[in-house]
Write a protein that holds these residues in place. Structure first.
Motif, PDB file in Angstrom:
ATOM      1  N   LYS A  54      63.555   8.948 -32.093  1.00 57.48           N
ATOM      2  CA  LYS A  54      63.478  10.400 -31.951  1.00 57.48           C
ATOM      3  C   LYS A  54      63.953  10.841 -30.572  1.00 57.48           C
ATOM      4  CE  LYS A  54      60.293  12.867 -33.680  1.00 57.48           C
ATOM      5  NZ  LYS A  54      59.000  13.523 -33.984  1.00 57.48           N
ATOM      6  N   VAL A  55      63.595  10.079 -29.548  1.00 59.00           N
ATOM      7  CA  VAL A  55      64.015  10.409 -28.186  1.00 59.00           C
ATOM      8  C   VAL A  55      65.535  10.348 -28.068  1.00 59.00           C
ATOM      9  CG1 VAL A  55      63.997   9.601 -25.794  1.00 59.00           C
ATOM     10  CG2 VAL A  55      61.862   9.737 -27.080  1.00 59.00           C
ATOM     11  N   ARG A  56      66.131   9.330 -28.636  1.00 55.01           N
ATOM     12  CA  ARG A  56      67.589   9.196 -28.539  1.00 55.01           C
ATOM     13  C   ARG A  56      68.308  10.297 -29.321  1.00 55.01           C
ATOM     14  NH1 ARG A  56      68.391   2.546 -28.712  1.00 55.01           N
ATOM     15  NH2 ARG A  56      67.412   2.184 -26.652  1.00 55.01           N
ATOM     16  N   GLN A  57      67.760  10.687 -30.450  1.00 53.38           N
ATOM     17  CA  GLN A  57      68.338  11.821 -31.184  1.00 53.38           C
ATOM     18  C   GLN A  57      68.284  13.097 -30.344  1.00 53.38           C
ATOM     19  OE1 GLN A  57      67.227  12.228 -35.477  1.00 53.38           O
ATOM     20  NE2 GLN A  57      66.056  10.369 -35.099  1.00 53.38           N
ATOM     21  N   SER A 103      52.249  16.739 -25.212  1.00 57.54           N
ATOM     22  CA  SER A 103      53.095  17.460 -26.163  1.00 57.54           C
ATOM     23  C   SER A 103      52.661  18.920 -26.321  1.00 57.54           C
ATOM     24  CB  SER A 103      53.083  16.762 -27.521  1.00 57.54           C
ATOM     25  OG  SER A 103      51.787  16.791 -28.092  1.00 57.54           O
ATOM     26  N   VAL A 104      51.363  19.176 -26.194  1.00 56.28           N
ATOM     27  CA  VAL A 104      50.862  20.549 -26.327  1.00 56.28           C
ATOM     28  C   VAL A 104      51.346  21.414 -25.172  1.00 56.28           C
ATOM     29  CG1 VAL A 104      48.803  21.993 -26.337  1.00 56.28           C
ATOM     30  CG2 VAL A 104      48.852  19.874 -27.670  1.00 56.28           C
ATOM     31  N   PHE A 105      51.269  20.903 -23.946  1.00 49.85           N
ATOM     32  CA  PHE A 105      51.696  21.682 -22.779  1.00 49.85           C
ATOM     33  C   PHE A 105      53.205  21.914 -22.802  1.00 49.85           C
ATOM     34  CE2 PHE A 105      47.814  19.398 -21.327  1.00 49.85           C
ATOM     35  CZ  PHE A 105      47.001  20.507 -21.171  1.00 49.85           C
ATOM     36  N   ILE A 106      53.955  20.915 -23.254  1.00 51.65           N
ATOM     37  CA  ILE A 106      55.403  21.098 -23.371  1.00 51.65           C
ATOM     38  C   ILE A 106      55.721  22.123 -24.452  1.00 51.65           C
ATOM     39  CG2 ILE A 106      57.556  19.948 -24.011  1.00 51.65           C
ATOM     40  CD1 ILE A 106      56.409  17.384 -22.786  1.00 51.65           C
ATOM     41  N   GLY A 107      54.978  22.061 -25.554  1.00 60.48           N
ATOM     42  CA  GLY A 107      55.185  23.025 -26.638  1.00 60.48           C
ATOM     43  C   GLY A 107      54.943  24.460 -26.199  1.00 60.48           C
ATOM     44  N   TYR A 153      63.276  20.652 -23.862  1.00 61.78           N
ATOM     45  CA  TYR A 153      61.846  20.642 -24.182  1.00 61.78           C
ATOM     46  C   TYR A 153      61.581  19.756 -25.398  1.00 61.78           C
ATOM     47  CZ  TYR A 153      60.682  24.357 -20.861  1.00 61.78           C
ATOM     48  OH  TYR A 153      60.484  25.088 -19.719  1.00 61.78           O
ATOM     49  N   ALA A 154      62.483  19.823 -26.385  1.00 62.53           N
ATOM     50  CA  ALA A 154      62.326  18.966 -27.570  1.00 62.53           C
ATOM     51  C   ALA A 154      62.413  17.493 -27.175  1.00 62.53           C
ATOM     52  CB  ALA A 154      63.399  19.307 -28.605  1.00 62.53           C
ATOM     53  N   LEU A 155      63.299  17.189 -26.210  1.00 63.69           N
ATOM     54  CA  LEU A 155      63.409  15.813 -25.709  1.00 63.69           C
ATOM     55  C   LEU A 155      62.115  15.383 -25.023  1.00 63.69           C
ATOM     56  CD1 LEU A 155      64.959  13.244 -24.952  1.00 63.69           C
ATOM     57  CD2 LEU A 155      65.941  14.504 -23.018  1.00 63.69           C
ATOM     58  N   GLN A 156      61.575  16.248 -24.170  1.00 61.80           N
ATOM     59  CA  GLN A 156      60.319  15.926 -23.481  1.00 61.80           C
ATOM     60  C   GLN A 156      59.162  15.765 -24.467  1.00 61.80           C
ATOM     61  OE1 GLN A 156      59.503  18.660 -20.231  1.00 61.80           O
ATOM     62  NE2 GLN A 156      61.707  18.943 -19.870  1.00 61.80           N
ATOM     63  N   GLU A 157      59.179  16.603 -25.523  1.00 53.63           N
ATOM     64  CA  GLU A 157      58.104  16.503 -26.519  1.00 53.63           C
ATOM     65  C   GLU A 157      58.185  15.184 -27.279  1.00 53.63           C
ATOM     66  OE1 GLU A 157      56.001  19.469 -29.792  1.00 53.63           O
ATOM     67  OE2 GLU A 157      57.855  20.057 -28.782  1.00 53.63           O
ATOM     68  N   SER A 158      59.425  14.712 -27.527  1.00 50.67           N
ATOM     69  CA  SER A 158      59.577  13.413 -28.190  1.00 50.67           C
ATOM     70  C   SER A 158      59.060  12.291 -27.292  1.00 50.67           C
ATOM     71  CB  SER A 158      61.055  13.173 -28.534  1.00 50.67           C
ATOM     72  OG  SER A 158      61.524  14.138 -29.443  1.00 50.67           O
ATOM     73  N   VAL A 215      70.990  17.257 -26.644  1.00 54.19           N
ATOM     74  CA  VAL A 215      71.205  17.856 -25.324  1.00 54.19           C
ATOM     75  C   VAL A 215      72.657  17.671 -24.889  1.00 54.19           C
ATOM     76  CG1 VAL A 215      70.586  17.740 -22.877  1.00 54.19           C
ATOM     77  CG2 VAL A 215      68.802  17.584 -24.621  1.00 54.19           C
ATOM     78  N   GLU A 216      73.207  16.477 -25.101  1.00 58.07           N
ATOM     79  CA  GLU A 216      74.604  16.224 -24.728  1.00 58.07           C
ATOM     80  C   GLU A 216      75.551  17.106 -25.537  1.00 58.07           C
ATOM     81  OE1 GLU A 216      75.423  12.071 -25.042  1.00 58.07           O
ATOM     82  OE2 GLU A 216      73.709  11.485 -23.802  1.00 58.07           O
ATOM     83  N   ALA A 217      75.236  17.317 -26.812  1.00 58.68           N
ATOM     84  CA  ALA A 217      76.099  18.146 -27.667  1.00 58.68           C
ATOM     85  C   ALA A 217      76.118  19.601 -27.199  1.00 58.68           C
ATOM     86  CB  ALA A 217      75.629  18.060 -29.117  1.00 58.68           C
TER      87      ALA A 217
END
Length: 450
Positions: free
Chosen positions: A339-342, A123-127, A276-281, A347-349
């Motif tokens: 959280k991942v599904r949200q 999560s740190v590297f993605i952030g 990135y938010a998806l990957q962090e989740s 992303v789809e929106a």
């Protein structure tokens, strides 16, 4: 003496008024100067720059998470009542009994240094990647803010110029009508004109004066709005410089590249941020590994821990530890999955917004081209109407002077001339606004600054 005092008071008022007028700054303002001043001084432009600077600190914050952290810790504990524990009597040579013995000391002082280093945390590297992408997002938004500001200022500038052109047309008609009024008044005094003509021309002059006053007020309001949009002080007196209207060469093969537009790039970059938010989740399901180390010095005793040794009954000792910490998430009550599904839905929106924006930007481009072509035709037609209206006014005025036309024809012709000039000015404004929309649809509003 009273007369002298009154004269001195009047002189003082006049002198102060002159000082106030002179204190007002007068500025001749071209469109380019207005745009540059707005980009340098307007709050929107400054706030966009602040957001960009803020993103630099966000990157530093995220980068700090992969750096080691060092902290100094200390504590001083006093235990007025020590906790006791039950010990078998055999320890003290009293078998068969239980002895309640206190544990610890009344005073405990501890101080040391702690070090923590993350070795692996997805999560740190993605952030950190997201923070860098956020800076790019704010760079695009800064350009968008500048484009919006350029469009607003240019539109207001053009509107003010058109109002000034309308006023100039009314002024010309007013001056000609006043001349006719003088002629009619002289004729009436000599018995050569009717009283009804005197009244008609008087009404016409009054209407033109009211129209002039209304336009002057509108121009002042428009200039104040322009000052507000550019960030100029309200007390500044501005004079706008009229510029010729350059015709934009358009071709049927005009290219449109949506990927070069900041409005489109902003949404694309926002999609990247949501990814990135998806990957962090998802990273919440990854194990983490960290290293920690500490070195402390501890003092124990029945008295306040100053000094050491048997005499003061204070005993000091140091200790240290090094630990490798592994954390493997197993079950979080489906919190991570939710959280991942949200994040996936986000992303789809944004992808739907991107598709809609592409259609919208293409429509803006086509509409702007059509408006420019229509405005070119309208300008040419209205220009011919102004020429014809001027010729009609001149002919009817000559006929009226020679007694071949009634006054009503003169007044109607002048009204038609003003209407033709206003229509021409409106066509010019429509063309300028269409130019703005066209430049905006191609991402070329910045060319107005050159």
């Amino acid at each position: 003496m009273k007369i002298i005092k009154k004269l001195l008071v009047l002189f003082g008022v006049f002198f102060n008024t002159c000082l106030q007028v002179n204190a007002q700054e007068s500025k001749e303002l071209s469109l380019k100067e207005a745009l540059n001043y707005a980009l340098e001084n307007k709050a929107e432009a400054k706030k966009a720059q602040l957001e960009l600077t803020k993103s630099d600190y966000l990157i530093q914050e995220k980068r700090a998470e992969i750096m080691p952290t060092i902290a100094l810790d200390g504590s001083l504990i006093n235990n007025p009542i020590l906790q006791e524990t039950a010990l078998p009597g055999e320890i003290l040579g009293e078998p068969g009994t239980v002895i309640m013995a206190p544990l610890g000391q009344k005073w405990n002082a501890d101080g040391g240094v702690n070090l923590t280093q993350k070795l692996f945390d997805q999560s740190v590297f993605i952030g950190l990647k997201a923070a860098k992408s956020t800076r790019e997002f704010y760079q695009i938004n800064q350009k968008l803010t500048e484009e919006t500001l350029i469009e607003k200022v240019a539109s207001q500038y053009y509107s003010t110029l058109i109002l000034q052109a309308n006023l100039a047309a009314v002024d010309t008609t007013y001056q000609n009508t006043v001349k006719i009024q003088h002629i009619i008044n002289n004729q009436f005094e000599n018995g050569l004109a009717k009283e009804i003509d005197v009244k008609r021309i008087q009404v016409k002059v009054a209407n033109l004066e009211a129209q002039r006053q209304e336009l002057q007020n509108s121009i002042q309001i428009s200039k104040n709005t322009l000052k507000l949009l550019t960030g100029l002080p309200m007390e500044t007196l501005i004079t706008l410089t009229s510029e010729p209207v350059p015709l934009l060469p358009l071709s049927e093969k005009e290219t449109f590249d949506v990927s070069s537009l900041n409005a489109y790039q902003s949404l694309v970059k926002e999609k990247a941020l949501r990814n990135y938010a998806l990957q962090e989740s998802k990273a919440a399901n990854y194990p983490t590994l960290s290293l920690s180390a500490q070195y402390h010095y501890q003092g124990l005793g029945d008295t306040f821990p100053i000094g050491k040794g048997e005499a003061r009954q204070v005993y000091w000792t140091d200790y240290s530890s090094i630990a490798l910490n592994l954390h493997i998430p197993v079950f979080s009550g489906f919190r991570t999955r939710a959280k991942v599904r949200q994040a996936q839905l986000d992303v789809e929106a944004i992808q739907l917004d991107i598709a809609d924006k592409k259609l919208s930007l293409r429509a803006d481009f086509e509409n702007a081209k059509n408006q420019i072509r229509n405005s070119e035709i309208t300008i040419e037609n209205q220009q011919q109407n102004v020429v014809l209206a001027k010729e009609v006014v001149e002919d009817i005025q000559n006929n009226y002077t020679n007694g071949l036309a009634p006054l009503t024809d003169v007044l109607d012709a002048e009204t038609s001339l003003i209407e033709a000039q206003n229509n021409y000015n409106k066509a010019i404004l429509d063309y300028r606004l269409a130019q703005l929309e066209y430049l905006k649809s191609k991402g070329e509003l910045q060319t107005l600054l050159k």
